[in-house]
Design an enzyme around this catalytic site. Structure first.
Site, PDB file in Angstrom:
ATOM      1  N   SER A  53      16.037   1.041 -34.785  1.00 41.81           N
ATOM      2  CA  SER A  53      16.597   1.394 -33.480  1.00 41.81           C
ATOM      3  C   SER A  53      17.081   0.194 -32.682  1.00 41.81           C
ATOM      4  O   SER A  53      17.854   0.349 -31.737  1.00 41.81           O
ATOM      5  CB  SER A  53      15.564   2.165 -32.649  1.00 41.81           C
ATOM      6  OG  SER A  53      14.489   1.323 -32.285  1.00 41.81           O
ATOM      7  N   LYS A 108      12.263  -1.772 -27.073  1.00 40.48           N
ATOM      8  CA  LYS A 108      13.612  -1.368 -26.680  1.00 40.48           C
ATOM      9  C   LYS A 108      14.145  -2.415 -25.701  1.00 40.48           C
ATOM     10  O   LYS A 108      13.465  -3.374 -25.350  1.00 40.48           O
ATOM     11  CB  LYS A 108      13.610   0.006 -26.003  1.00 40.48           C
ATOM     12  CG  LYS A 108      12.972   1.137 -26.794  1.00 40.48           C
ATOM     13  CD  LYS A 108      13.765   1.556 -28.000  1.00 40.48           C
ATOM     14  CE  LYS A 108      13.092   2.717 -28.729  1.00 40.48           C
ATOM     15  NZ  LYS A 108      13.768   3.012 -30.025  1.00 40.48           N
TER      16      LYS A 108
END
Length: 286
Positions: A53, A108
């Site tokens: 991701s 993230k």
């Protein structure tokens, strides 16, 4: 010459120091061990990247040194530590803030901080009305465009429909990976119900004490668009650099059986030299 004093040869021999016992050797390492435990427990931490991701900033199999002090809540007992709030663009390590995935740690990029107004158009991030230049991000192409994801938060119906379709596709599957995916899909449906309270016009407004995060691999990231904000207290730190990177299949995180784990450990040992990405050693995370 006969009147000179005679040299005592026995006195000139050096006195042998007693050998250090194993216990004394261990004791001499005590301060180093204490400092190491302190640094790894309160200042730094090891973290391994399990998914794609955050590509190409971080790769599956990257092992990071994480600074746990800078973004932590300020404490009186360590006034020498430099604290600061999370800033836009920071890569952050945090605990996912929902009960369907307890103790799940993710990494993230911080996109919006408290008060920011955020929306996406064709994958491009707009903050407070200004399009952002993000050279690190892998943007979706025309062949994999999805409005619920790439025009967030304008297509809430599409976001809910995508989650419902995922639930239907997972019916009857009782493997741990399916159970996890169902939990995430249910969280997305709940998030769609919560979202209107945070939307002004076309924008998602980040509330006080929270951060909005997304992965750099925008079309392959289950991030804040699908489950919500990250409370400041859930943020554990920021990655500093990659200290080791090993070629790892992206589905390895779903292989939780003892046989799978032992097999991958054996694979790592036997392929340490040809499987290590040596060019990523000490790669600084930005």
């Amino acid at each position: 010459m006969s009147g000179l004093p005679k040299l005592n040869k026995s006195a000139a021999k050096p006195v042998a120091e007693p050998d250090e016992t194993p216990l004394e050797a261990i004791a001499s390492l005590g301060p180093i061990i204490v400092i190491w435990i302190f640094l790894m427990g309160f200042v730094f931490q090891n973290f391994a990247i399990p998914s794609g991701s955050m590509e190409n900033t971080l790769l599956v199999g990257d092992h990071l040194v994480v600074d746990r002090a800078t973004l932590a809540p300020q404490t009186k007992w360590a006034p020498f530590v430099r604290y600061r709030p999370v800033q836009r663009g920071d890569v952050v390590v945090f605990r996912k803030p929902h009960p369907e995935s307890p103790d799940l740690i993710l990494v993230k990029r911080a996109i919006g901080v408290p008060g920011d107004k955020v929306h996406l158009r064709k994958g491009v991030v707009y903050i407070n009305g200004v399009a952002q230049s993000e050279p690190y991000a892998i943007q979706p192409g025309d062949d994999n465009y999805a409005s619920f994801r790439d025009d967030f938060p304008s297509d809430l119906a599409g976001l809910s429909r995508q989650a419902s379709n995922n639930l239907k596709a997972l019916e009857g599957c009782e493997e741990q990976a399916c159970i996890n995916e169902r939990a995430w899909a249910n969280r997305t449906i709940s998030w769609v119900d919560e979202l209107p309270a945070f939307i002004q016009g076309d924008d998602l407004v980040v509330p006080p004490g929270n951060v909005f995060v997304m992965g750099d691999n925008r079309a392959n990231s289950l991030d804040g668009r699908f489950w919500g904000f990250v409370p400041q207290e859930n943020i554990m730190g920021r990655p500093l650099f990659v200290f080791w990177s090993f070629k790892t299949p992206e589905d390895q995180e779903n292989k939780t059986g003892m046989g799978d784990r032992i097999g991958f450990i054996f694979h790592t040992v036997t392929h340490f030299f040809d499987g290590t990405r040596w060019n990523r050693t000490l790669h600084v995370v930005r």
